[in-house]
Design a protein around this motif. Structure first.
Motif, PDB file in Angstrom:
ATOM      1  N   ASP A 254       1.033  -0.698   0.112  1.00 32.15           N
ATOM      2  CA  ASP A 254       0.457   0.103  -0.402  1.00 32.15           C
ATOM      3  C   ASP A 254       0.782   0.849  -0.393  1.00 32.15           C
ATOM      4  OD1 ASP A 254      -2.505  -1.085   0.383  1.00 32.15           O
ATOM      5  OD2 ASP A 254      -2.918  -1.299   1.868  1.00 32.15           O
ATOM      6  N   ALA A 255       2.109   1.429   0.610  1.00 34.08           N
ATOM      7  CA  ALA A 255       2.766   2.074   0.997  1.00 34.08           C
ATOM      8  C   ALA A 255       3.222   3.003  -0.408  1.00 34.08           C
ATOM      9  CB  ALA A 255       3.963   2.383   2.286  1.00 34.08           C
ATOM     10  N   GLN A 256       3.972   1.210  -1.118  1.00 34.11           N
ATOM     11  CA  GLN A 256       4.301   1.856  -2.631  1.00 34.11           C
ATOM     12  C   GLN A 256       3.669   2.355  -3.616  1.00 34.11           C
ATOM     13  OE1 GLN A 256       6.535  -2.359  -2.490  1.00 34.11           O
ATOM     14  NE2 GLN A 256       8.269  -1.974  -1.881  1.00 34.11           N
ATOM     15  N   ALA A 257       2.648   1.800  -3.492  1.00 32.88           N
ATOM     16  CA  ALA A 257       1.580   1.817  -4.321  1.00 32.88           C
ATOM     17  C   ALA A 257       1.022   4.024  -3.744  1.00 32.88           C
ATOM     18  CB  ALA A 257      -0.071   1.343  -4.259  1.00 32.88           C
ATOM     19  N   ASP A 258       1.568   4.145  -2.800  1.00 32.23           N
ATOM     20  CA  ASP A 258       1.515   5.273  -2.426  1.00 32.23           C
ATOM     21  C   ASP A 258       1.968   6.435  -2.756  1.00 32.23           C
ATOM     22  OD1 ASP A 258      -1.537   4.791  -1.572  1.00 32.23           O
ATOM     23  OD2 ASP A 258      -0.615   4.866   0.674  1.00 32.23           O
ATOM     24  N   LEU A 259       2.570   5.864  -2.896  1.00 32.07           N
ATOM     25  CA  LEU A 259       3.954   6.464  -3.109  1.00 32.07           C
ATOM     26  C   LEU A 259       3.670   6.618  -5.081  1.00 32.07           C
ATOM     27  CD1 LEU A 259       6.953   7.946  -3.041  1.00 32.07           C
ATOM     28  CD2 LEU A 259       7.838   6.141  -3.101  1.00 32.07           C
ATOM     29  N   VAL A 260       3.938   6.136  -5.709  1.00 31.90           N
ATOM     30  CA  VAL A 260       3.094   6.035  -7.310  1.00 31.90           C
ATOM     31  C   VAL A 260       2.370   7.120  -7.393  1.00 31.90           C
ATOM     32  CG1 VAL A 260       2.667   4.636  -9.557  1.00 31.90           C
ATOM     33  CG2 VAL A 260       4.403   3.429  -7.486  1.00 31.90           C
ATOM     34  N   ALA A 261       1.455   6.954  -6.490  1.00 33.64           N
ATOM     35  CA  ALA A 261       0.063   7.668  -6.902  1.00 33.64           C
ATOM     36  C   ALA A 261       1.072   9.225  -7.147  1.00 33.64           C
ATOM     37  CB  ALA A 261      -0.861   7.526  -5.938  1.00 33.64           C
ATOM     38  N   LEU A 262       1.692   9.685  -6.085  1.00 37.23           N
ATOM     39  CA  LEU A 262       2.441  11.010  -5.142  1.00 37.23           C
ATOM     40  C   LEU A 262       2.743  10.997  -6.360  1.00 37.23           C
ATOM     41  CD1 LEU A 262       2.500  13.146  -2.778  1.00 37.23           C
ATOM     42  CD2 LEU A 262       4.339  11.816  -2.093  1.00 37.23           C
ATOM     43  N   ASP A 263       3.508  10.147  -6.916  1.00 33.20           N
ATOM     44  CA  ASP A 263       4.704  10.958  -8.330  1.00 33.20           C
ATOM     45  C   ASP A 263       3.603  11.270  -9.518  1.00 33.20           C
ATOM     46  OD1 ASP A 263       6.687  10.893  -6.393  1.00 33.20           O
ATOM     47  OD2 ASP A 263       7.027   8.511  -7.188  1.00 33.20           O
ATOM     48  N   ARG A 264       2.771  10.325  -9.524  1.00 37.66           N
ATOM     49  CA  ARG A 264       1.563  10.528  -9.944  1.00 37.66           C
ATOM     50  C   ARG A 264       0.984  12.091 -10.524  1.00 37.66           C
ATOM     51  NH1 ARG A 264      -0.270   4.726 -11.763  1.00 37.66           N
ATOM     52  NH2 ARG A 264       1.805   3.988 -13.361  1.00 37.66           N
ATOM     53  N   LEU A 265       0.864  12.198  -8.933  1.00 37.20           N
ATOM     54  CA  LEU A 265      -0.461  13.216  -8.526  1.00 37.20           C
ATOM     55  C   LEU A 265       0.249  15.311  -8.508  1.00 37.20           C
ATOM     56  CD1 LEU A 265      -3.207  14.002  -8.006  1.00 37.20           C
ATOM     57  CD2 LEU A 265      -2.490  14.201  -5.629  1.00 37.20           C
ATOM     58  N   ARG A 266       1.787  14.858  -7.713  1.00 34.16           N
ATOM     59  CA  ARG A 266       2.190  15.842  -8.380  1.00 34.16           C
ATOM     60  C   ARG A 266       2.268  16.545  -9.573  1.00 34.16           C
ATOM     61  NH1 ARG A 266       7.324  14.664  -4.353  1.00 34.16           N
ATOM     62  NH2 ARG A 266       5.985  14.924  -2.112  1.00 34.16           N
ATOM     63  N   PRO A 267       3.247  16.377 -10.806  1.00 36.18           N
ATOM     64  CA  PRO A 267       3.249  17.415 -11.681  1.00 36.18           C
ATOM     65  C   PRO A 267       1.533  17.757 -12.209  1.00 36.18           C
ATOM     66  CG  PRO A 267       3.720  14.989 -12.006  1.00 36.18           C
ATOM     67  CD  PRO A 267       3.170  14.873 -10.486  1.00 36.18           C
ATOM     68  N   VAL A 268       0.526  17.321 -11.426  1.00 31.62           N
ATOM     69  CA  VAL A 268      -0.963  17.791 -11.308  1.00 31.62           C
ATOM     70  C   VAL A 268      -1.401  19.069 -10.779  1.00 31.62           C
ATOM     71  CG1 VAL A 268      -3.473  17.844 -11.946  1.00 31.62           C
ATOM     72  CG2 VAL A 268      -1.827  15.981 -12.973  1.00 31.62           C
ATOM     73  N   LEU A 269      -0.623  18.701  -9.619  1.00 27.43           N
ATOM     74  CA  LEU A 269      -0.945  20.218  -8.506  1.00 27.43           C
ATOM     75  C   LEU A 269      -0.136  20.348  -8.821  1.00 27.43           C
ATOM     76  CD1 LEU A 269      -1.359  17.848  -4.967  1.00 27.43           C
ATOM     77  CD2 LEU A 269      -3.076  18.525  -6.804  1.00 27.43           C
ATOM     78  N   ASP A 270       1.609  20.736  -9.263  1.00 34.14           N
ATOM     79  CA  ASP A 270       2.188  21.990  -9.376  1.00 34.14           C
ATOM     80  C   ASP A 270       1.726  23.018 -10.747  1.00 34.14           C
ATOM     81  OD1 ASP A 270       4.415  20.570  -7.587  1.00 34.14           O
ATOM     82  OD2 ASP A 270       5.394  20.028  -9.004  1.00 34.14           O
ATOM     83  N   ARG A 271       1.240  22.330 -11.795  1.00 40.64           N
ATOM     84  CA  ARG A 271       0.239  23.207 -12.556  1.00 40.64           C
ATOM     85  C   ARG A 271      -0.704  23.683 -12.013  1.00 40.64           C
ATOM     86  NH1 ARG A 271      -0.672  20.966 -18.426  1.00 40.64           N
ATOM     87  NH2 ARG A 271      -1.138  22.964 -19.087  1.00 40.64           N
ATOM     88  N   LEU A 272      -1.702  23.130 -11.063  1.00 41.36           N
ATOM     89  CA  LEU A 272      -2.795  23.814 -10.280  1.00 41.36           C
ATOM     90  C   LEU A 272      -2.277  24.477  -9.452  1.00 41.36           C
ATOM     91  CD1 LEU A 272      -4.980  20.872  -9.544  1.00 41.36           C
ATOM     92  CD2 LEU A 272      -5.199  23.028 -10.752  1.00 41.36           C
ATOM     93  N   GLN A 273      -0.845  24.255  -8.446  1.00 48.18           N
ATOM     94  CA  GLN A 273      -0.959  25.703  -7.704  1.00 48.18           C
ATOM     95  C   GLN A 273      -0.228  27.071  -8.789  1.00 48.18           C
ATOM     96  OE1 GLN A 273      -0.136  25.173  -4.464  1.00 48.18           O
ATOM     97  NE2 GLN A 273       1.179  26.969  -4.050  1.00 48.18           N
ATOM     98  N   ARG A 274       0.655  26.627  -9.174  1.00 52.35           N
ATOM     99  CA  ARG A 274       0.398  27.866 -10.421  1.00 52.35           C
ATOM    100  C   ARG A 274       0.061  28.787 -10.655  1.00 52.35           C
ATOM    101  NH1 ARG A 274       5.177  23.966 -12.382  1.00 52.35           N
ATOM    102  NH2 ARG A 274       3.265  24.100 -14.367  1.00 52.35           N
ATOM    103  N   ILE A 275      -1.334  28.098 -11.712  1.00 50.77           N
ATOM    104  CA  ILE A 275      -2.899  28.689 -11.871  1.00 50.77           C
ATOM    105  C   ILE A 275      -2.946  29.637 -11.034  1.00 50.77           C
ATOM    106  CG2 ILE A 275      -4.828  28.558 -13.123  1.00 50.77           C
ATOM    107  CD1 ILE A 275      -3.651  25.633 -14.894  1.00 50.77           C
ATOM    108  N   ALA A 276      -3.588  28.696  -9.719  1.00 52.77           N
ATOM    109  CA  ALA A 276      -4.110  29.398  -9.405  1.00 52.77           C
ATOM    110  C   ALA A 276      -3.342  30.510  -8.336  1.00 52.77           C
ATOM    111  CB  ALA A 276      -4.260  28.368  -7.165  1.00 52.77           C
ATOM    112  N   GLU A 277      -2.013  30.343  -8.417  1.00 49.97           N
ATOM    113  CA  GLU A 277      -0.897  31.672  -8.069  1.00 49.97           C
ATOM    114  C   GLU A 277      -1.151  33.077  -9.365  1.00 49.97           C
ATOM    115  OE1 GLU A 277       3.487  30.509  -7.125  1.00 49.97           O
ATOM    116  OE2 GLU A 277       2.533  29.402  -5.460  1.00 49.97           O
ATOM    117  N   ARG A 278      -1.242  32.574 -10.482  1.00 54.44           N
ATOM    118  CA  ARG A 278      -1.535  33.299 -11.023  1.00 54.44           C
ATOM    119  C   ARG A 278      -3.002  33.607 -11.430  1.00 54.44           C
ATOM    120  NH1 ARG A 278      -0.348  30.567 -16.772  1.00 54.44           N
ATOM    121  NH2 ARG A 278      -0.853  31.627 -17.395  1.00 54.44           N
ATOM    122  N   GLY A 279      -3.888  33.438 -10.884  1.00 49.29           N
ATOM    123  CA  GLY A 279      -5.663  33.147 -10.454  1.00 49.29           C
ATOM    124  C   GLY A 279      -5.049  34.147  -9.328  1.00 49.29           C
TER     125      GLY A 279
END
Length: 155
Positions: A76-101
């Motif tokens: 489960d922890a290994q699967a969580d790490l994979v999910a985290l690695d996949r989610l981070r680029p999406v969250l980074d872009r959302l963060q940049r858009i939110a900051e610009r907004g």
């Protein structure tokens, strides 16, 4: 002359497209959760140093399954790490858009406030000659100061 940090014309079509894109994003990431403030405070956090520790530990444990009891939940922890690695680029872009907004919202509000303050000043100077005293008095509530009651001296 008034400041003009940003000039932005957002059409109804753009708003609709943005809301549709956000709906698609929400539908694509249905597994996201919400934590209340107490839960958020209680959880142990994984910062950059902790992340390196966690990655290394999971790696070593994965290479040595003979020492791991089934109750540990390594998979489960290994699967969580994979999910985290996949989610981070999406969250980074959302963060940049939110900051610009947020920055755009601040700039738009500042532009509006700047013109409104200058316009209020014009009302103060020449508004009485144009029959705008009532409007100026109504607007003056923005600048009204509330009196603070002094605190009694402590004994």
């Amino acid at each position: 002359m008034s400041q003009n940090l940003v000039s932005l014309d957002i059409t109804d079509a753009q708003v609709t497209a943005a809301l549709d894109a956000l709906t698609a994003l929400e539908n694509a990431l249905t597994g996201l959760i919400s934590l209340d403030n107490d839960e958020r405070r209680r959880l142990s956090k994984m910062g950059p140093k902790s992340e390196f520790f966690c990655r290394q530990t999971l790696n070593v444990l994965g290479q040595n399954p003979q020492i791991i009891p089934p109750s540990l939940g390594l998979a489960d922890a290994q699967a969580d790490l994979v999910a985290l690695d996949r989610l981070r680029p999406v969250l980074d872009r959302l963060q940049r858009i939110a900051e610009r907004g947020a920055d755009t919202e601040t700039a738009l509000g500042s532009d509006i406030m700047d013109v409104a303050r200058e316009g209020y000043g014009l009302l103060q100077v020449s508004g009485s000659h144009q029959g705008l005293d009532a409007a100026r008095r109504e607007l003056s509530s923005r600048w009204a100061k509330t009196r603070r009651t002094p605190e009694p001296p402590s004994a």
